[in-house]
Design a protein around this motif. Structure first.
Motif, PDB file in Angstrom:
ATOM      1  N   PHE A   1       0.843  -1.200   0.000  1.00 36.05           N
ATOM      2  CA  PHE A   1       0.000   0.000   0.000  1.00 36.05           C
ATOM      3  C   PHE A   1       0.881   1.256   0.000  1.00 36.05           C
ATOM      4  CE2 PHE A   1      -2.169   3.390   2.318  1.00 36.05           C
ATOM      5  CZ  PHE A   1      -3.306   3.524   1.545  1.00 36.05           C
ATOM      6  N   ASP A   2       1.879   1.234   0.883  1.00 40.96           N
ATOM      7  CA  ASP A   2       2.780   2.401   0.970  1.00 40.96           C
ATOM      8  C   ASP A   2       3.504   2.624  -0.355  1.00 40.96           C
ATOM      9  OD1 ASP A   2       1.980   2.697   3.522  1.00 40.96           O
ATOM     10  OD2 ASP A   2       3.812   1.957   4.457  1.00 40.96           O
TER      11      ASP A   2
ATOM     12  N   VAL B   1       1.153   4.043  -2.898  1.00 45.35           N
ATOM     13  CA  VAL B   1       0.920   5.484  -2.658  1.00 45.35           C
ATOM     14  C   VAL B   1       2.108   6.304  -3.139  1.00 45.35           C
ATOM     15  CG1 VAL B   1       0.694   7.224  -0.835  1.00 45.35           C
ATOM     16  CG2 VAL B   1      -0.676   5.145  -0.723  1.00 45.35           C
ATOM     17  N   GLN B   2       3.294   5.828  -2.808  1.00 41.77           N
ATOM     18  CA  GLN B   2       4.511   6.572  -3.191  1.00 41.77           C
ATOM     19  C   GLN B   2       4.637   6.685  -4.713  1.00 41.77           C
ATOM     20  OE1 GLN B   2       7.912   4.980  -1.150  1.00 41.77           O
ATOM     21  NE2 GLN B   2       8.784   7.024  -0.917  1.00 41.77           N
TER      22      GLN B   2
ATOM     23  N   MET C   1       1.902   9.040  -6.060  1.00 36.48           N
ATOM     24  CA  MET C   1       2.163  10.451  -5.734  1.00 36.48           C
ATOM     25  C   MET C   1       3.402  10.976  -6.472  1.00 36.48           C
ATOM     26  SD  MET C   1      -0.204  11.689  -3.889  1.00 36.48           S
ATOM     27  CE  MET C   1      -1.216  10.789  -5.023  1.00 36.48           C
TER      28      MET C   1
ATOM     29  N   ARG D   1      -0.746  18.274  -2.015  1.00 37.62           N
ATOM     30  CA  ARG D   1      -0.998  17.228  -1.016  1.00 37.62           C
ATOM     31  C   ARG D   1      -0.961  17.759   0.415  1.00 37.62           C
ATOM     32  NH1 ARG D   1       3.011  14.186  -0.663  1.00 37.62           N
ATOM     33  NH2 ARG D   1       4.251  14.641  -2.503  1.00 37.62           N
TER      34      ARG D   1
ATOM     35  N   ILE E   1      -6.014  11.971   0.254  1.00 38.18           N
ATOM     36  CA  ILE E   1      -5.008  12.386   1.256  1.00 38.18           C
ATOM     37  C   ILE E   1      -5.368  13.757   1.823  1.00 38.18           C
ATOM     38  CG2 ILE E   1      -2.577  13.040   1.558  1.00 38.18           C
ATOM     39  CD1 ILE E   1      -1.873  10.849  -0.489  1.00 38.18           C
TER      40      ILE E   1
ATOM     41  N   PHE F   1       1.396  11.734   7.154  1.00 38.18           N
ATOM     42  CA  PHE F   1       1.302  10.696   6.119  1.00 38.18           C
ATOM     43  C   PHE F   1       2.137  11.082   4.899  1.00 38.18           C
ATOM     44  CE2 PHE F   1      -0.522   8.602   2.463  1.00 38.18           C
ATOM     45  CZ  PHE F   1      -0.610   7.289   2.906  1.00 38.18           C
TER      46      PHE F   1
ATOM     47  N   ALA G   1       4.978   8.482   4.277  1.00 38.17           N
ATOM     48  CA  ALA G   1       4.639   7.541   3.204  1.00 38.17           C
ATOM     49  C   ALA G   1       5.111   8.022   1.843  1.00 38.17           C
ATOM     50  CB  ALA G   1       3.129   7.307   3.182  1.00 38.17           C
ATOM     51  N   VAL G   2       5.059   9.322   1.588  1.00 37.01           N
ATOM     52  CA  VAL G   2       5.402   9.829   0.250  1.00 37.01           C
ATOM     53  C   VAL G   2       6.839  10.334   0.178  1.00 37.01           C
ATOM     54  CG1 VAL G   2       4.690  11.371  -1.610  1.00 37.01           C
ATOM     55  CG2 VAL G   2       2.979  10.468  -0.048  1.00 37.01           C
ATOM     56  N   GLU G   3       7.203  11.192   1.130  1.00 40.53           N
ATOM     57  CA  GLU G   3       8.552  11.783   1.065  1.00 40.53           C
ATOM     58  C   GLU G   3       9.614  10.829   1.612  1.00 40.53           C
ATOM     59  OE1 GLU G   3       8.180  14.350  -0.577  1.00 40.53           O
ATOM     60  OE2 GLU G   3       6.180  15.044  -0.089  1.00 40.53           O
ATOM     61  N   GLY G   4       9.209   9.911   2.463  1.00 42.11           N
ATOM     62  CA  GLY G   4      10.167   8.927   2.966  1.00 42.11           C
ATOM     63  C   GLY G   4      10.944   9.345   4.193  1.00 42.11           C
TER      64      GLY G   4
ATOM     65  N   TYR H   1       0.601   8.608  12.099  1.00 42.05           N
ATOM     66  CA  TYR H   1       0.735   7.973  10.785  1.00 42.05           C
ATOM     67  C   TYR H   1      -0.155   6.739  10.700  1.00 42.05           C
ATOM     68  CZ  TYR H   1       2.585   5.245   6.964  1.00 42.05           C
ATOM     69  OH  TYR H   1       2.685   4.482   5.827  1.00 42.05           O
TER      70      TYR H   1
ATOM     71  N   ARG I   1      -3.083   6.278   8.098  1.00 39.60           N
ATOM     72  CA  ARG I   1      -2.984   5.184   7.139  1.00 39.60           C
ATOM     73  C   ARG I   1      -4.249   4.320   7.160  1.00 39.60           C
ATOM     74  NH1 ARG I   1      -1.094   0.109   6.817  1.00 39.60           N
ATOM     75  NH2 ARG I   1       0.138  -0.433   4.983  1.00 39.60           N
TER      76      ARG I   1
ATOM     77  N   LEU J   1      -7.081   6.159   5.651  1.00 37.67           N
ATOM     78  CA  LEU J   1      -6.933   6.268   4.200  1.00 37.67           C
ATOM     79  C   LEU J   1      -7.254   4.933   3.520  1.00 37.67           C
ATOM     80  CD1 LEU J   1      -6.098   8.457   2.159  1.00 37.67           C
ATOM     81  CD2 LEU J   1      -3.793   7.544   2.232  1.00 37.67           C
TER      82      LEU J   1
END
Lengths: 500, 185
Positions: A6-7, A10-11, A14, B35, B122, B133, B137-140, B161, B165, B168
């Motif tokens: 899932f992560d 999403v990554q 995005m 976002r 989101i 999140f 989750a996106v930027e790491g 988070y 999560r 979501l």
């Protein structure tokens, strides 16, 4: 594992997500970049101007303090020895000037003794070593020895006073008045030695012995003050040698180490209120927006138009700071010039801001505006104007006497340059406010007046405090529609002298 | 023009290069800003501020990583500052200090939607959840890094988070269900 998927999903999603921005975003970014660049340039120039002013002030200060104008003056007479300290003198030999009775300095060219009959003869004599002192008279006066020299001269004069005899005591010019050739100081042998000694530094004084036999004796009370201008560098023909008679006044050598500069330097700071007003110095004639809104008549009947009333500016603050130089012109008058950074502001009642693009045109500019304000009373916008000003002021001391603080009335004109602005322009047709720098006059002439009192005038750095008023004779906007189109400011000002 | 050349030209103040840099990264960066915010106008404000910072601090870019990543980092920082600065986000950006990890509901959700749809979901999260999140989750970013960035503990970041999560995932599943029903029907 599922969670990780899932992560990851999403990554990935995005990472590929993109949205095209609207056009005004870049316009605004670009404007802000340029504005920042312009500000940097302005700051650079302002710092440069400040440095130049500081450098000039420093140079002036140093120059005036380091100018060793050395003189021997005889009270009540015109006799003096002045050492010229021109830096560009090519020849190290220096000039000693003796003012005649008519205050004109007379010079002898040592390099060309023949240029003056009498003096030349004597100088030749000296150069041949025929003086009683046996000094070959280098005719060079070093600056370092001048102090000692003056002391010597004073001593010798006193000696001469006792020993010499002089003619009538009148100061005459040998060259121009042949009949006065006999008007010389004729010492006996001893006094001659004394005179010669003194003329080692002022060698031409020995010329006074030439016609000694024909001269009547000088009264014992007479004093001798001999000074010979030696101007090698200019190589002018020598003018004359002058024997200065005494007027029954005591010869008092005095030493002036430095010539006091006529210029004063300092810093100025002023703070007050500023506002846009009508032309013709009508400072308090405008009506406030509140009054207009409530329908109160201003008395001149000009506020009926609502679209006009929308643009009525409110007061703001004014700040002026900078450097100045001041010079005394007369006993009670002085002149000052300076470089100021000035800030004028004024508030404006505006409606809501609209963040959209609109094509607007003024007589000077047709452009797309990104954002403007509607007319209304939702918020206040502060219009800001930044000027570089060069005040040229005449100061007149209105009171007299030194026991009271000097009160000065100042008047003058201030050429001003608009260096930056952040202000709204009103468009009565569409009743909106927008920014347009092109409508402003970049140069304006300002009339300034003020009243100041010098506090602690006896201190090293006197402080002057007072009030000021300035009025922009030139219009702020090139366009005529805004009635309130002349900047004005009034408040308190402080001047602090860095160098008296 | 490669990135190095582009950066050098921008540093020389060439308007064409500045425009090219903007054109190259603006869309991607607006996606990032979008976002973190709740409206497109706010996202554009962040983008604007972010690009002004990019040009201002471009001389500090050492070519040690991709230029896009460097700009993205600036955008994220700008977005966080924007959230802290504006009251409408500040009230919603409160993090409770419950260090207990929120249990994540087991699910088998898969992201079967467009990037835009996912981004919209989101943005539906409460600002605190949304921010954490995005950062994790996106930027790491790690929870420790997020904790230092937001001034919270890493435990808080973890719990926020986990809640974000699970929320979501439930929304994604619901949306997928609706889609499936729609296509089945």
């Amino acid at each position: 594992m599922r969670d990780n998927e899932f992560d990851k999903g999403v990554q990935e999603k995005m990472g590929e997500f993109r949205l095209p921005p609207s056009a005004p975003v870049w316009m605004e970014v670009e404007r802000r970049i340029r504005e920042r660049k312009r500000r940097r340039i302005l700051i650079f120039w302002f710092c440069l101007a400040g440095l130049l002013m500081a450098g000039f002030g420093g140079w002036w200060f140093w120059e005036s303090n380091d100018r060793p104008a050395l003189s021997i003056t005889k009270e009540g007479s015109n006799s003096s020895v002045i050492r010229s300290t021109e830096k560009n003198t090519k020849d190290p030999r220096e000039e000693i000037a003796l003012p005649a009775k008519d205050d004109k300095e007379q010079k002898i060219n040592v390099a060309d003794p023949s240029s003056s009959p009498s003096v030349g003869k004597d100088l030749s004599k000296i150069n041949r070593g025929e003086t009683t002192t046996g000094i070959n008279a280098p005719l060079l006066v070093k600056s370092s020895s001048l102090k000692q020299l003056n002391k010597k001269t004073a001593d010798k004069e006193l000696t001469s006073k006792a020993q010499l005899t002089a003619g009538s005591g009148k100061t005459t010019r040998q060259q121009t008045s042949p009949k006065n050739k006999v008007d010389k100081l004729v010492p006996d042998n001893d006094s001659q030695v004394a005179t010669q000694k003194s003329t080692t530094e002022f060698p031409v004084a020995s010329t006074s012995e030439n016609k000694s036999t024909t001269e009547p004796p000088v009264p014992a009370t007479a004093t001798l003050a001999v000074a010979v201008p030696v101007d090698i560098s200019t190589a002018k023909p020598a003018d004359t040698v002058q024997a200065v008679g005494n007027d029954k006044q005591q010869t008092t050598p005095s030493l002036r180490k430095s010539k006091k500069s006529k210029w004063q330097t300092g810093i100025v700071f002023a703070y007050g209120e500023s506002r846009l007003i009508r032309g013709g110095l009508s400072l308090f004639s405008e009506k406030s927006f509140d009054a207009l809104q409530s329908g109160v008549s201003s008395g001149n009947g000009n506020f009926n138009n609502q679209s006009f009333a929308d643009s009525v500016p409110l007061k703001g603050s004014g700040i002026h700071t900078g450097l100045f130089v001041k010079r005394q012109l007369g006993k009670k008058t002085s002149f000052s010039a300076g470089l100021n950074w000035s800030y004028y502001s004024g508030k404006q009642r505006v409606g809501t801001r609209v963040d959209s693009i609109r094509q607007l045109s003024s007589p000077f500019n047709t452009d797309t505006r990104n954002g403007f304000y509607r007319s209304g009373n939702a918020s206040r916008f502060t219009n800001r104007y930044y000027y570089l000003q060069l005040p040229l002021l005449l100061h007149w001391q209105v009171n007299k006497g030194s026991n009271w603080p000097a009160i000065e009335w100042e008047n003058g004109f201030v050429p001003s340059f608009l260096i930056a602005s952040r202000a709204l322009v009103y468009d009565p047709a569409s009743r909106i406010f927008f920014r347009d720098k092109k409508v402003y006059n970049s140069f304006s002439l300002v009339y300034q007046t003020g009243l100041t009192a010098t506090l602690a005038s006896r201190t090293k750095h006197p402080l002057t405090a007072g009030v000021y008023y300035n009025y922009h004779i030139s219009r702020l906007q090139k366009t005529n529609p805004p009635d309130f189109n002349h900047q004005s400011s009034y408040g308190i000002q402080f001047r602090w002298l860095l160098k008296k | 023009m490669d990135e190095r050349q582009l950066v050098k030209s921008c540093l020389k103040g060439k308007p064409a290069a500045q425009k090219e840099l903007y054109d190259r990264f603006a869309e991607q960066m607006l996606g990032v800003c979008y976002r973190y915010t709740k409206s497109l106008a706010d996202a554009e404000d962040v983008l604007q501020d972010g690009f002004v910072k990019v040009y201002r601090f471009l001389h500090t870019y050492q070519f040690e990583g991709p230029l896009g990543a460097w700009i993205r980092r600036i955008m994220v920082t700008t977005a966080l500052n924007f959230l802290k600065k504006h009251s409408r986000y500040r009230t919603d950006l409160s993090f409770d200090n419950n260090d207990a990890l929120h249990p994540v509901v087991e699910n088998d959700a898969e992201v079967r939607m467009t990037a835009r749809e996912l981004a919209e979901l989101i943005r539906q999260l409460p600002t605190g959840y949304q921010t954490i999140f995005n950062l994790h989750a996106v930027e790491g970013f790690t929870h420790v890094e997020i904790g230092s960035m937001l001034g919270i503990s890493d435990g808080t970041s973890r719990s926020q988070y986990a809640r974000a999560r699970s929320l979501l995932i439930s929304w994604v599943e619901k949306k997928s269900q609706i889609k499936n029903d729609h296509y089945a029907g």
